[in-house]
Design a protein around this motif. Sequence first.
Motif, PDB file in Angstrom:
ATOM      1  N   PRO A 144      -5.464   0.090   0.893  1.00  0.00           N
ATOM      2  CA  PRO A 144      -4.435  -0.961   1.023  1.00  0.00           C
ATOM      3  C   PRO A 144      -4.643  -2.105   0.039  1.00  0.00           C
ATOM      4  O   PRO A 144      -3.667  -2.723  -0.395  1.00  0.00           O
ATOM      5  CB  PRO A 144      -4.594  -1.437   2.476  1.00  0.00           C
ATOM      6  CG  PRO A 144      -5.974  -1.030   2.877  1.00  0.00           C
ATOM      7  CD  PRO A 144      -6.248   0.230   2.143  1.00  0.00           C
ATOM      8  N   PHE A 145      -5.893  -2.378  -0.335  1.00  0.00           N
ATOM      9  CA  PHE A 145      -6.126  -3.412  -1.345  1.00  0.00           C
ATOM     10  C   PHE A 145      -5.497  -3.013  -2.676  1.00  0.00           C
ATOM     11  O   PHE A 145      -4.939  -3.858  -3.394  1.00  0.00           O
ATOM     12  CB  PHE A 145      -7.627  -3.649  -1.526  1.00  0.00           C
ATOM     13  CG  PHE A 145      -8.280  -4.360  -0.374  1.00  0.00           C
ATOM     14  CD1 PHE A 145      -7.529  -4.993   0.601  1.00  0.00           C
ATOM     15  CD2 PHE A 145      -9.664  -4.399  -0.263  1.00  0.00           C
ATOM     16  CE1 PHE A 145      -8.123  -5.652   1.671  1.00  0.00           C
ATOM     17  CE2 PHE A 145     -10.272  -5.058   0.786  1.00  0.00           C
ATOM     18  CZ  PHE A 145      -9.507  -5.682   1.756  1.00  0.00           C
ATOM     19  N   ALA A 146      -5.604  -1.735  -3.023  1.00  0.00           N
ATOM     20  CA  ALA A 146      -5.010  -1.263  -4.278  1.00  0.00           C
ATOM     21  C   ALA A 146      -3.491  -1.426  -4.250  1.00  0.00           C
ATOM     22  O   ALA A 146      -2.880  -1.832  -5.259  1.00  0.00           O
ATOM     23  CB  ALA A 146      -5.388   0.200  -4.520  1.00  0.00           C
ATOM     24  N   TYR A 147      -2.871  -1.116  -3.122  1.00  0.00           N
ATOM     25  CA  TYR A 147      -1.405  -1.271  -3.012  1.00  0.00           C
ATOM     26  C   TYR A 147      -1.002  -2.728  -3.172  1.00  0.00           C
ATOM     27  O   TYR A 147      -0.076  -3.049  -3.924  1.00  0.00           O
ATOM     28  CB  TYR A 147      -0.932  -0.729  -1.670  1.00  0.00           C
ATOM     29  CG  TYR A 147       0.552  -0.903  -1.453  1.00  0.00           C
ATOM     30  CD1 TYR A 147       1.463  -0.023  -2.029  1.00  0.00           C
ATOM     31  CD2 TYR A 147       1.045  -1.959  -0.692  1.00  0.00           C
ATOM     32  CE1 TYR A 147       2.834  -0.193  -1.852  1.00  0.00           C
ATOM     33  CE2 TYR A 147       2.407  -2.137  -0.506  1.00  0.00           C
ATOM     34  CZ  TYR A 147       3.295  -1.245  -1.087  1.00  0.00           C
ATOM     35  OH  TYR A 147       4.642  -1.416  -0.915  1.00  0.00           O
ATOM     36  N   ARG A 148      -1.705  -3.611  -2.483  1.00  0.00           N
ATOM     37  CA  ARG A 148      -1.357  -5.033  -2.554  1.00  0.00           C
ATOM     38  C   ARG A 148      -1.578  -5.581  -3.957  1.00  0.00           C
ATOM     39  O   ARG A 148      -0.787  -6.402  -4.464  1.00  0.00           O
ATOM     40  CB  ARG A 148      -2.199  -5.822  -1.544  1.00  0.00           C
ATOM     41  CG  ARG A 148      -1.785  -7.294  -1.418  1.00  0.00           C
ATOM     42  CD  ARG A 148      -0.439  -7.388  -0.764  1.00  0.00           C
ATOM     43  NE  ARG A 148      -0.090  -8.775  -0.433  1.00  0.00           N
ATOM     44  CZ  ARG A 148       0.832  -9.499  -1.048  1.00  0.00           C
ATOM     45  NH1 ARG A 148       1.513  -8.975  -2.052  1.00  0.00           N
ATOM     46  NH2 ARG A 148       1.101 -10.720  -0.661  1.00  0.00           N
ATOM     47  N   THR A 149      -2.639  -5.145  -4.610  1.00  0.00           N
ATOM     48  CA  THR A 149      -2.904  -5.593  -5.972  1.00  0.00           C
ATOM     49  C   THR A 149      -1.785  -5.177  -6.919  1.00  0.00           C
ATOM     50  O   THR A 149      -1.320  -5.967  -7.752  1.00  0.00           O
ATOM     51  CB  THR A 149      -4.247  -5.029  -6.463  1.00  0.00           C
ATOM     52  OG1 THR A 149      -5.296  -5.460  -5.589  1.00  0.00           O
ATOM     53  CG2 THR A 149      -4.552  -5.487  -7.877  1.00  0.00           C
ATOM     54  N   CYS A 150      -1.350  -3.935  -6.801  1.00  0.00           N
ATOM     55  CA  CYS A 150      -0.268  -3.451  -7.661  1.00  0.00           C
ATOM     56  C   CYS A 150       1.027  -4.222  -7.419  1.00  0.00           C
ATOM     57  O   CYS A 150       1.786  -4.494  -8.358  1.00  0.00           O
ATOM     58  CB  CYS A 150      -0.051  -1.959  -7.441  1.00  0.00           C
ATOM     59  SG  CYS A 150      -1.388  -0.923  -8.051  1.00  0.00           S
ATOM     60  N   ARG A 151       1.283  -4.597  -6.193  1.00  0.00           N
ATOM     61  CA  ARG A 151       2.490  -5.380  -5.907  1.00  0.00           C
ATOM     62  C   ARG A 151       2.405  -6.759  -6.555  1.00  0.00           C
ATOM     63  O   ARG A 151       3.386  -7.279  -7.071  1.00  0.00           O
ATOM     64  CB  ARG A 151       2.674  -5.513  -4.396  1.00  0.00           C
ATOM     65  CG  ARG A 151       3.041  -4.219  -3.709  1.00  0.00           C
ATOM     66  CD  ARG A 151       4.429  -3.739  -4.082  1.00  0.00           C
ATOM     67  NE  ARG A 151       5.456  -4.547  -3.419  1.00  0.00           N
ATOM     68  CZ  ARG A 151       6.652  -4.794  -3.924  1.00  0.00           C
ATOM     69  NH1 ARG A 151       6.972  -4.313  -5.122  1.00  0.00           N
ATOM     70  NH2 ARG A 151       7.534  -5.508  -3.254  1.00  0.00           N
ATOM     71  N   PHE A 152       1.204  -7.361  -6.536  1.00  0.00           N
ATOM     72  CA  PHE A 152       1.024  -8.646  -7.199  1.00  0.00           C
ATOM     73  C   PHE A 152       1.205  -8.519  -8.707  1.00  0.00           C
ATOM     74  O   PHE A 152       1.647  -9.461  -9.372  1.00  0.00           O
ATOM     75  CB  PHE A 152      -0.362  -9.209  -6.898  1.00  0.00           C
ATOM     76  CG  PHE A 152      -0.400 -10.103  -5.693  1.00  0.00           C
ATOM     77  CD1 PHE A 152       0.478 -11.158  -5.561  1.00  0.00           C
ATOM     78  CD2 PHE A 152      -1.339  -9.909  -4.695  1.00  0.00           C
ATOM     79  CE1 PHE A 152       0.446 -11.989  -4.453  1.00  0.00           C
ATOM     80  CE2 PHE A 152      -1.385 -10.728  -3.590  1.00  0.00           C
ATOM     81  CZ  PHE A 152      -0.496 -11.775  -3.466  1.00  0.00           C
ATOM     82  N   LEU A 153       0.836  -7.382  -9.248  1.00  0.00           N
ATOM     83  CA  LEU A 153       0.956  -7.178 -10.695  1.00  0.00           C
ATOM     84  C   LEU A 153       2.371  -6.837 -11.127  1.00  0.00           C
ATOM     85  O   LEU A 153       2.619  -6.601 -12.315  1.00  0.00           O
ATOM     86  CB  LEU A 153       0.007  -6.061 -11.140  1.00  0.00           C
ATOM     87  CG  LEU A 153      -1.486  -6.361 -10.985  1.00  0.00           C
ATOM     88  CD1 LEU A 153      -2.321  -5.152 -11.390  1.00  0.00           C
ATOM     89  CD2 LEU A 153      -1.886  -7.583 -11.798  1.00  0.00           C
ATOM     90  N   GLY A 154       3.299  -6.781 -10.185  1.00  0.00           N
ATOM     91  CA  GLY A 154       4.694  -6.548 -10.521  1.00  0.00           C
ATOM     92  C   GLY A 154       5.155  -5.119 -10.361  1.00  0.00           C
ATOM     93  O   GLY A 154       6.281  -4.797 -10.742  1.00  0.00           O
ATOM     94  N   PHE A 155       4.338  -4.231  -9.812  1.00  0.00           N
ATOM     95  CA  PHE A 155       4.748  -2.854  -9.579  1.00  0.00           C
ATOM     96  C   PHE A 155       5.801  -2.814  -8.472  1.00  0.00           C
ATOM     97  O   PHE A 155       5.722  -3.570  -7.496  1.00  0.00           O
ATOM     98  CB  PHE A 155       3.562  -1.994  -9.143  1.00  0.00           C
ATOM     99  CG  PHE A 155       2.601  -1.662 -10.254  1.00  0.00           C
ATOM    100  CD1 PHE A 155       2.060  -0.387 -10.349  1.00  0.00           C
ATOM    101  CD2 PHE A 155       2.234  -2.606 -11.196  1.00  0.00           C
ATOM    102  CE1 PHE A 155       1.159  -0.077 -11.362  1.00  0.00           C
ATOM    103  CE2 PHE A 155       1.347  -2.318 -12.205  1.00  0.00           C
ATOM    104  CZ  PHE A 155       0.804  -1.045 -12.294  1.00  0.00           C
ATOM    105  N   GLY A 156       6.752  -1.908  -8.607  1.00  0.00           N
ATOM    106  CA  GLY A 156       7.673  -1.642  -7.508  1.00  0.00           C
ATOM    107  C   GLY A 156       6.970  -0.871  -6.402  1.00  0.00           C
ATOM    108  O   GLY A 156       5.845  -0.380  -6.572  1.00  0.00           O
TER     109      GLY A 156
END
Length: 384
Positions: A144-156
């Motif tokens: 879940p940390f990886a998912y949240r990080t990607c969302r912060f980086l602008g990933f859809g």
Amino acid sequence: MDSSESKLRRRRQPKSADRPADAADAPKLEPAAAKVPITFDTADRIIALVLTVLALFTRLYQIGRRPVVTWDETYFGRFGAHYINGTLYSDLHPTLAKMLIGLGEYLSGHNGTFTYASGSVYPDYVNYVFQRSFVAVIGALIVPFAYRTCRFLGFGRPAATMAAAFVLFDNALCVMSRFILLDPILFCFTAMSLLGYSGFAGHQHQPFSAAWWRWLVFTGVSLGCVISSKWIGAFSVGLVGLCTVEELANMYRGGMSVRAQLKHWGARIICLICLPLLVYLLSFQLHFTLLNRRGTGDYKMPSQFQALQRNNIIAHQPHDVAVGSQITLRSHMPGVGLIHANATNRFPDNADELVAAGMPGKQANNWWQVALGMPTKGNDTPPI
């Protein structure tokens, strides 16, 4: 030719005329951080929850199927047991991850007596399933940390879900998370550091706000935890440091006032340097507080430290060396260890004299007692 050239010149003019008159005065593009979708709505929470459940399943499924001390469990399981019985040990890694392993063993009801010999079968009184599960749950948090990080980086959402799925189904991460090792804890703190800094970068358009400070402090604590778990965590500190240097350089080139720059410098020095250092020092403070009894690692510590241990011989005799004191002797050569002798090693031509040699580690034969010797010729005072 003249008429054609004039026509070509007239044809070029509209291209430049098509440009807006105020092109030079057009507003600059906003920083990427200001465009990052930092909201984490219900759909994101559902995706993160599903990913967490799948991560727990892949890490915990039949985790107790192998009831044998496997791989480096023989080291880190034993180190964790030292925190239960309070005996000092020596190891090259920092302390935080090993203390967490000790916490898992304590919660499992372990009494600290099992030695975790390599290849030995876990006895009935050692709840190795809980101990492995404790580490596995920490290792599962990286998904879940990886998912949240990607969302912060602008990933859809689809791209962030796919990135988290790569972490979820990575075979090496799954296998390493199923044993009593330091690496799952290290991975978790590394993921926390990346999450914290990406969250901090996502709030750059709101400097010194509550959320900005919250993510900055979270990053500092995470960096302290990762460097307190393994030295390899220094790469995470270096990554955040390079990003911070670039960010401060952009502020300088962007014409920010000196007062504002000093405020940004001060915030980052406190949270990204002082705070990780404080976490690192506190982890060692807790380490030595828990390990307050004589063990296998106290021979590397100075006598002043050994005197503070509960069951150490030095704690029950005068601080200064005197007749009757029990002491250890160390060679001035590096790497030799403590002077060691036993009754079986004697000189062939003189059975009354013992052979002394340097031996690594502390044993019973490393201890020497200061005693009065026999008087020598011409000197009535007995030597020590």
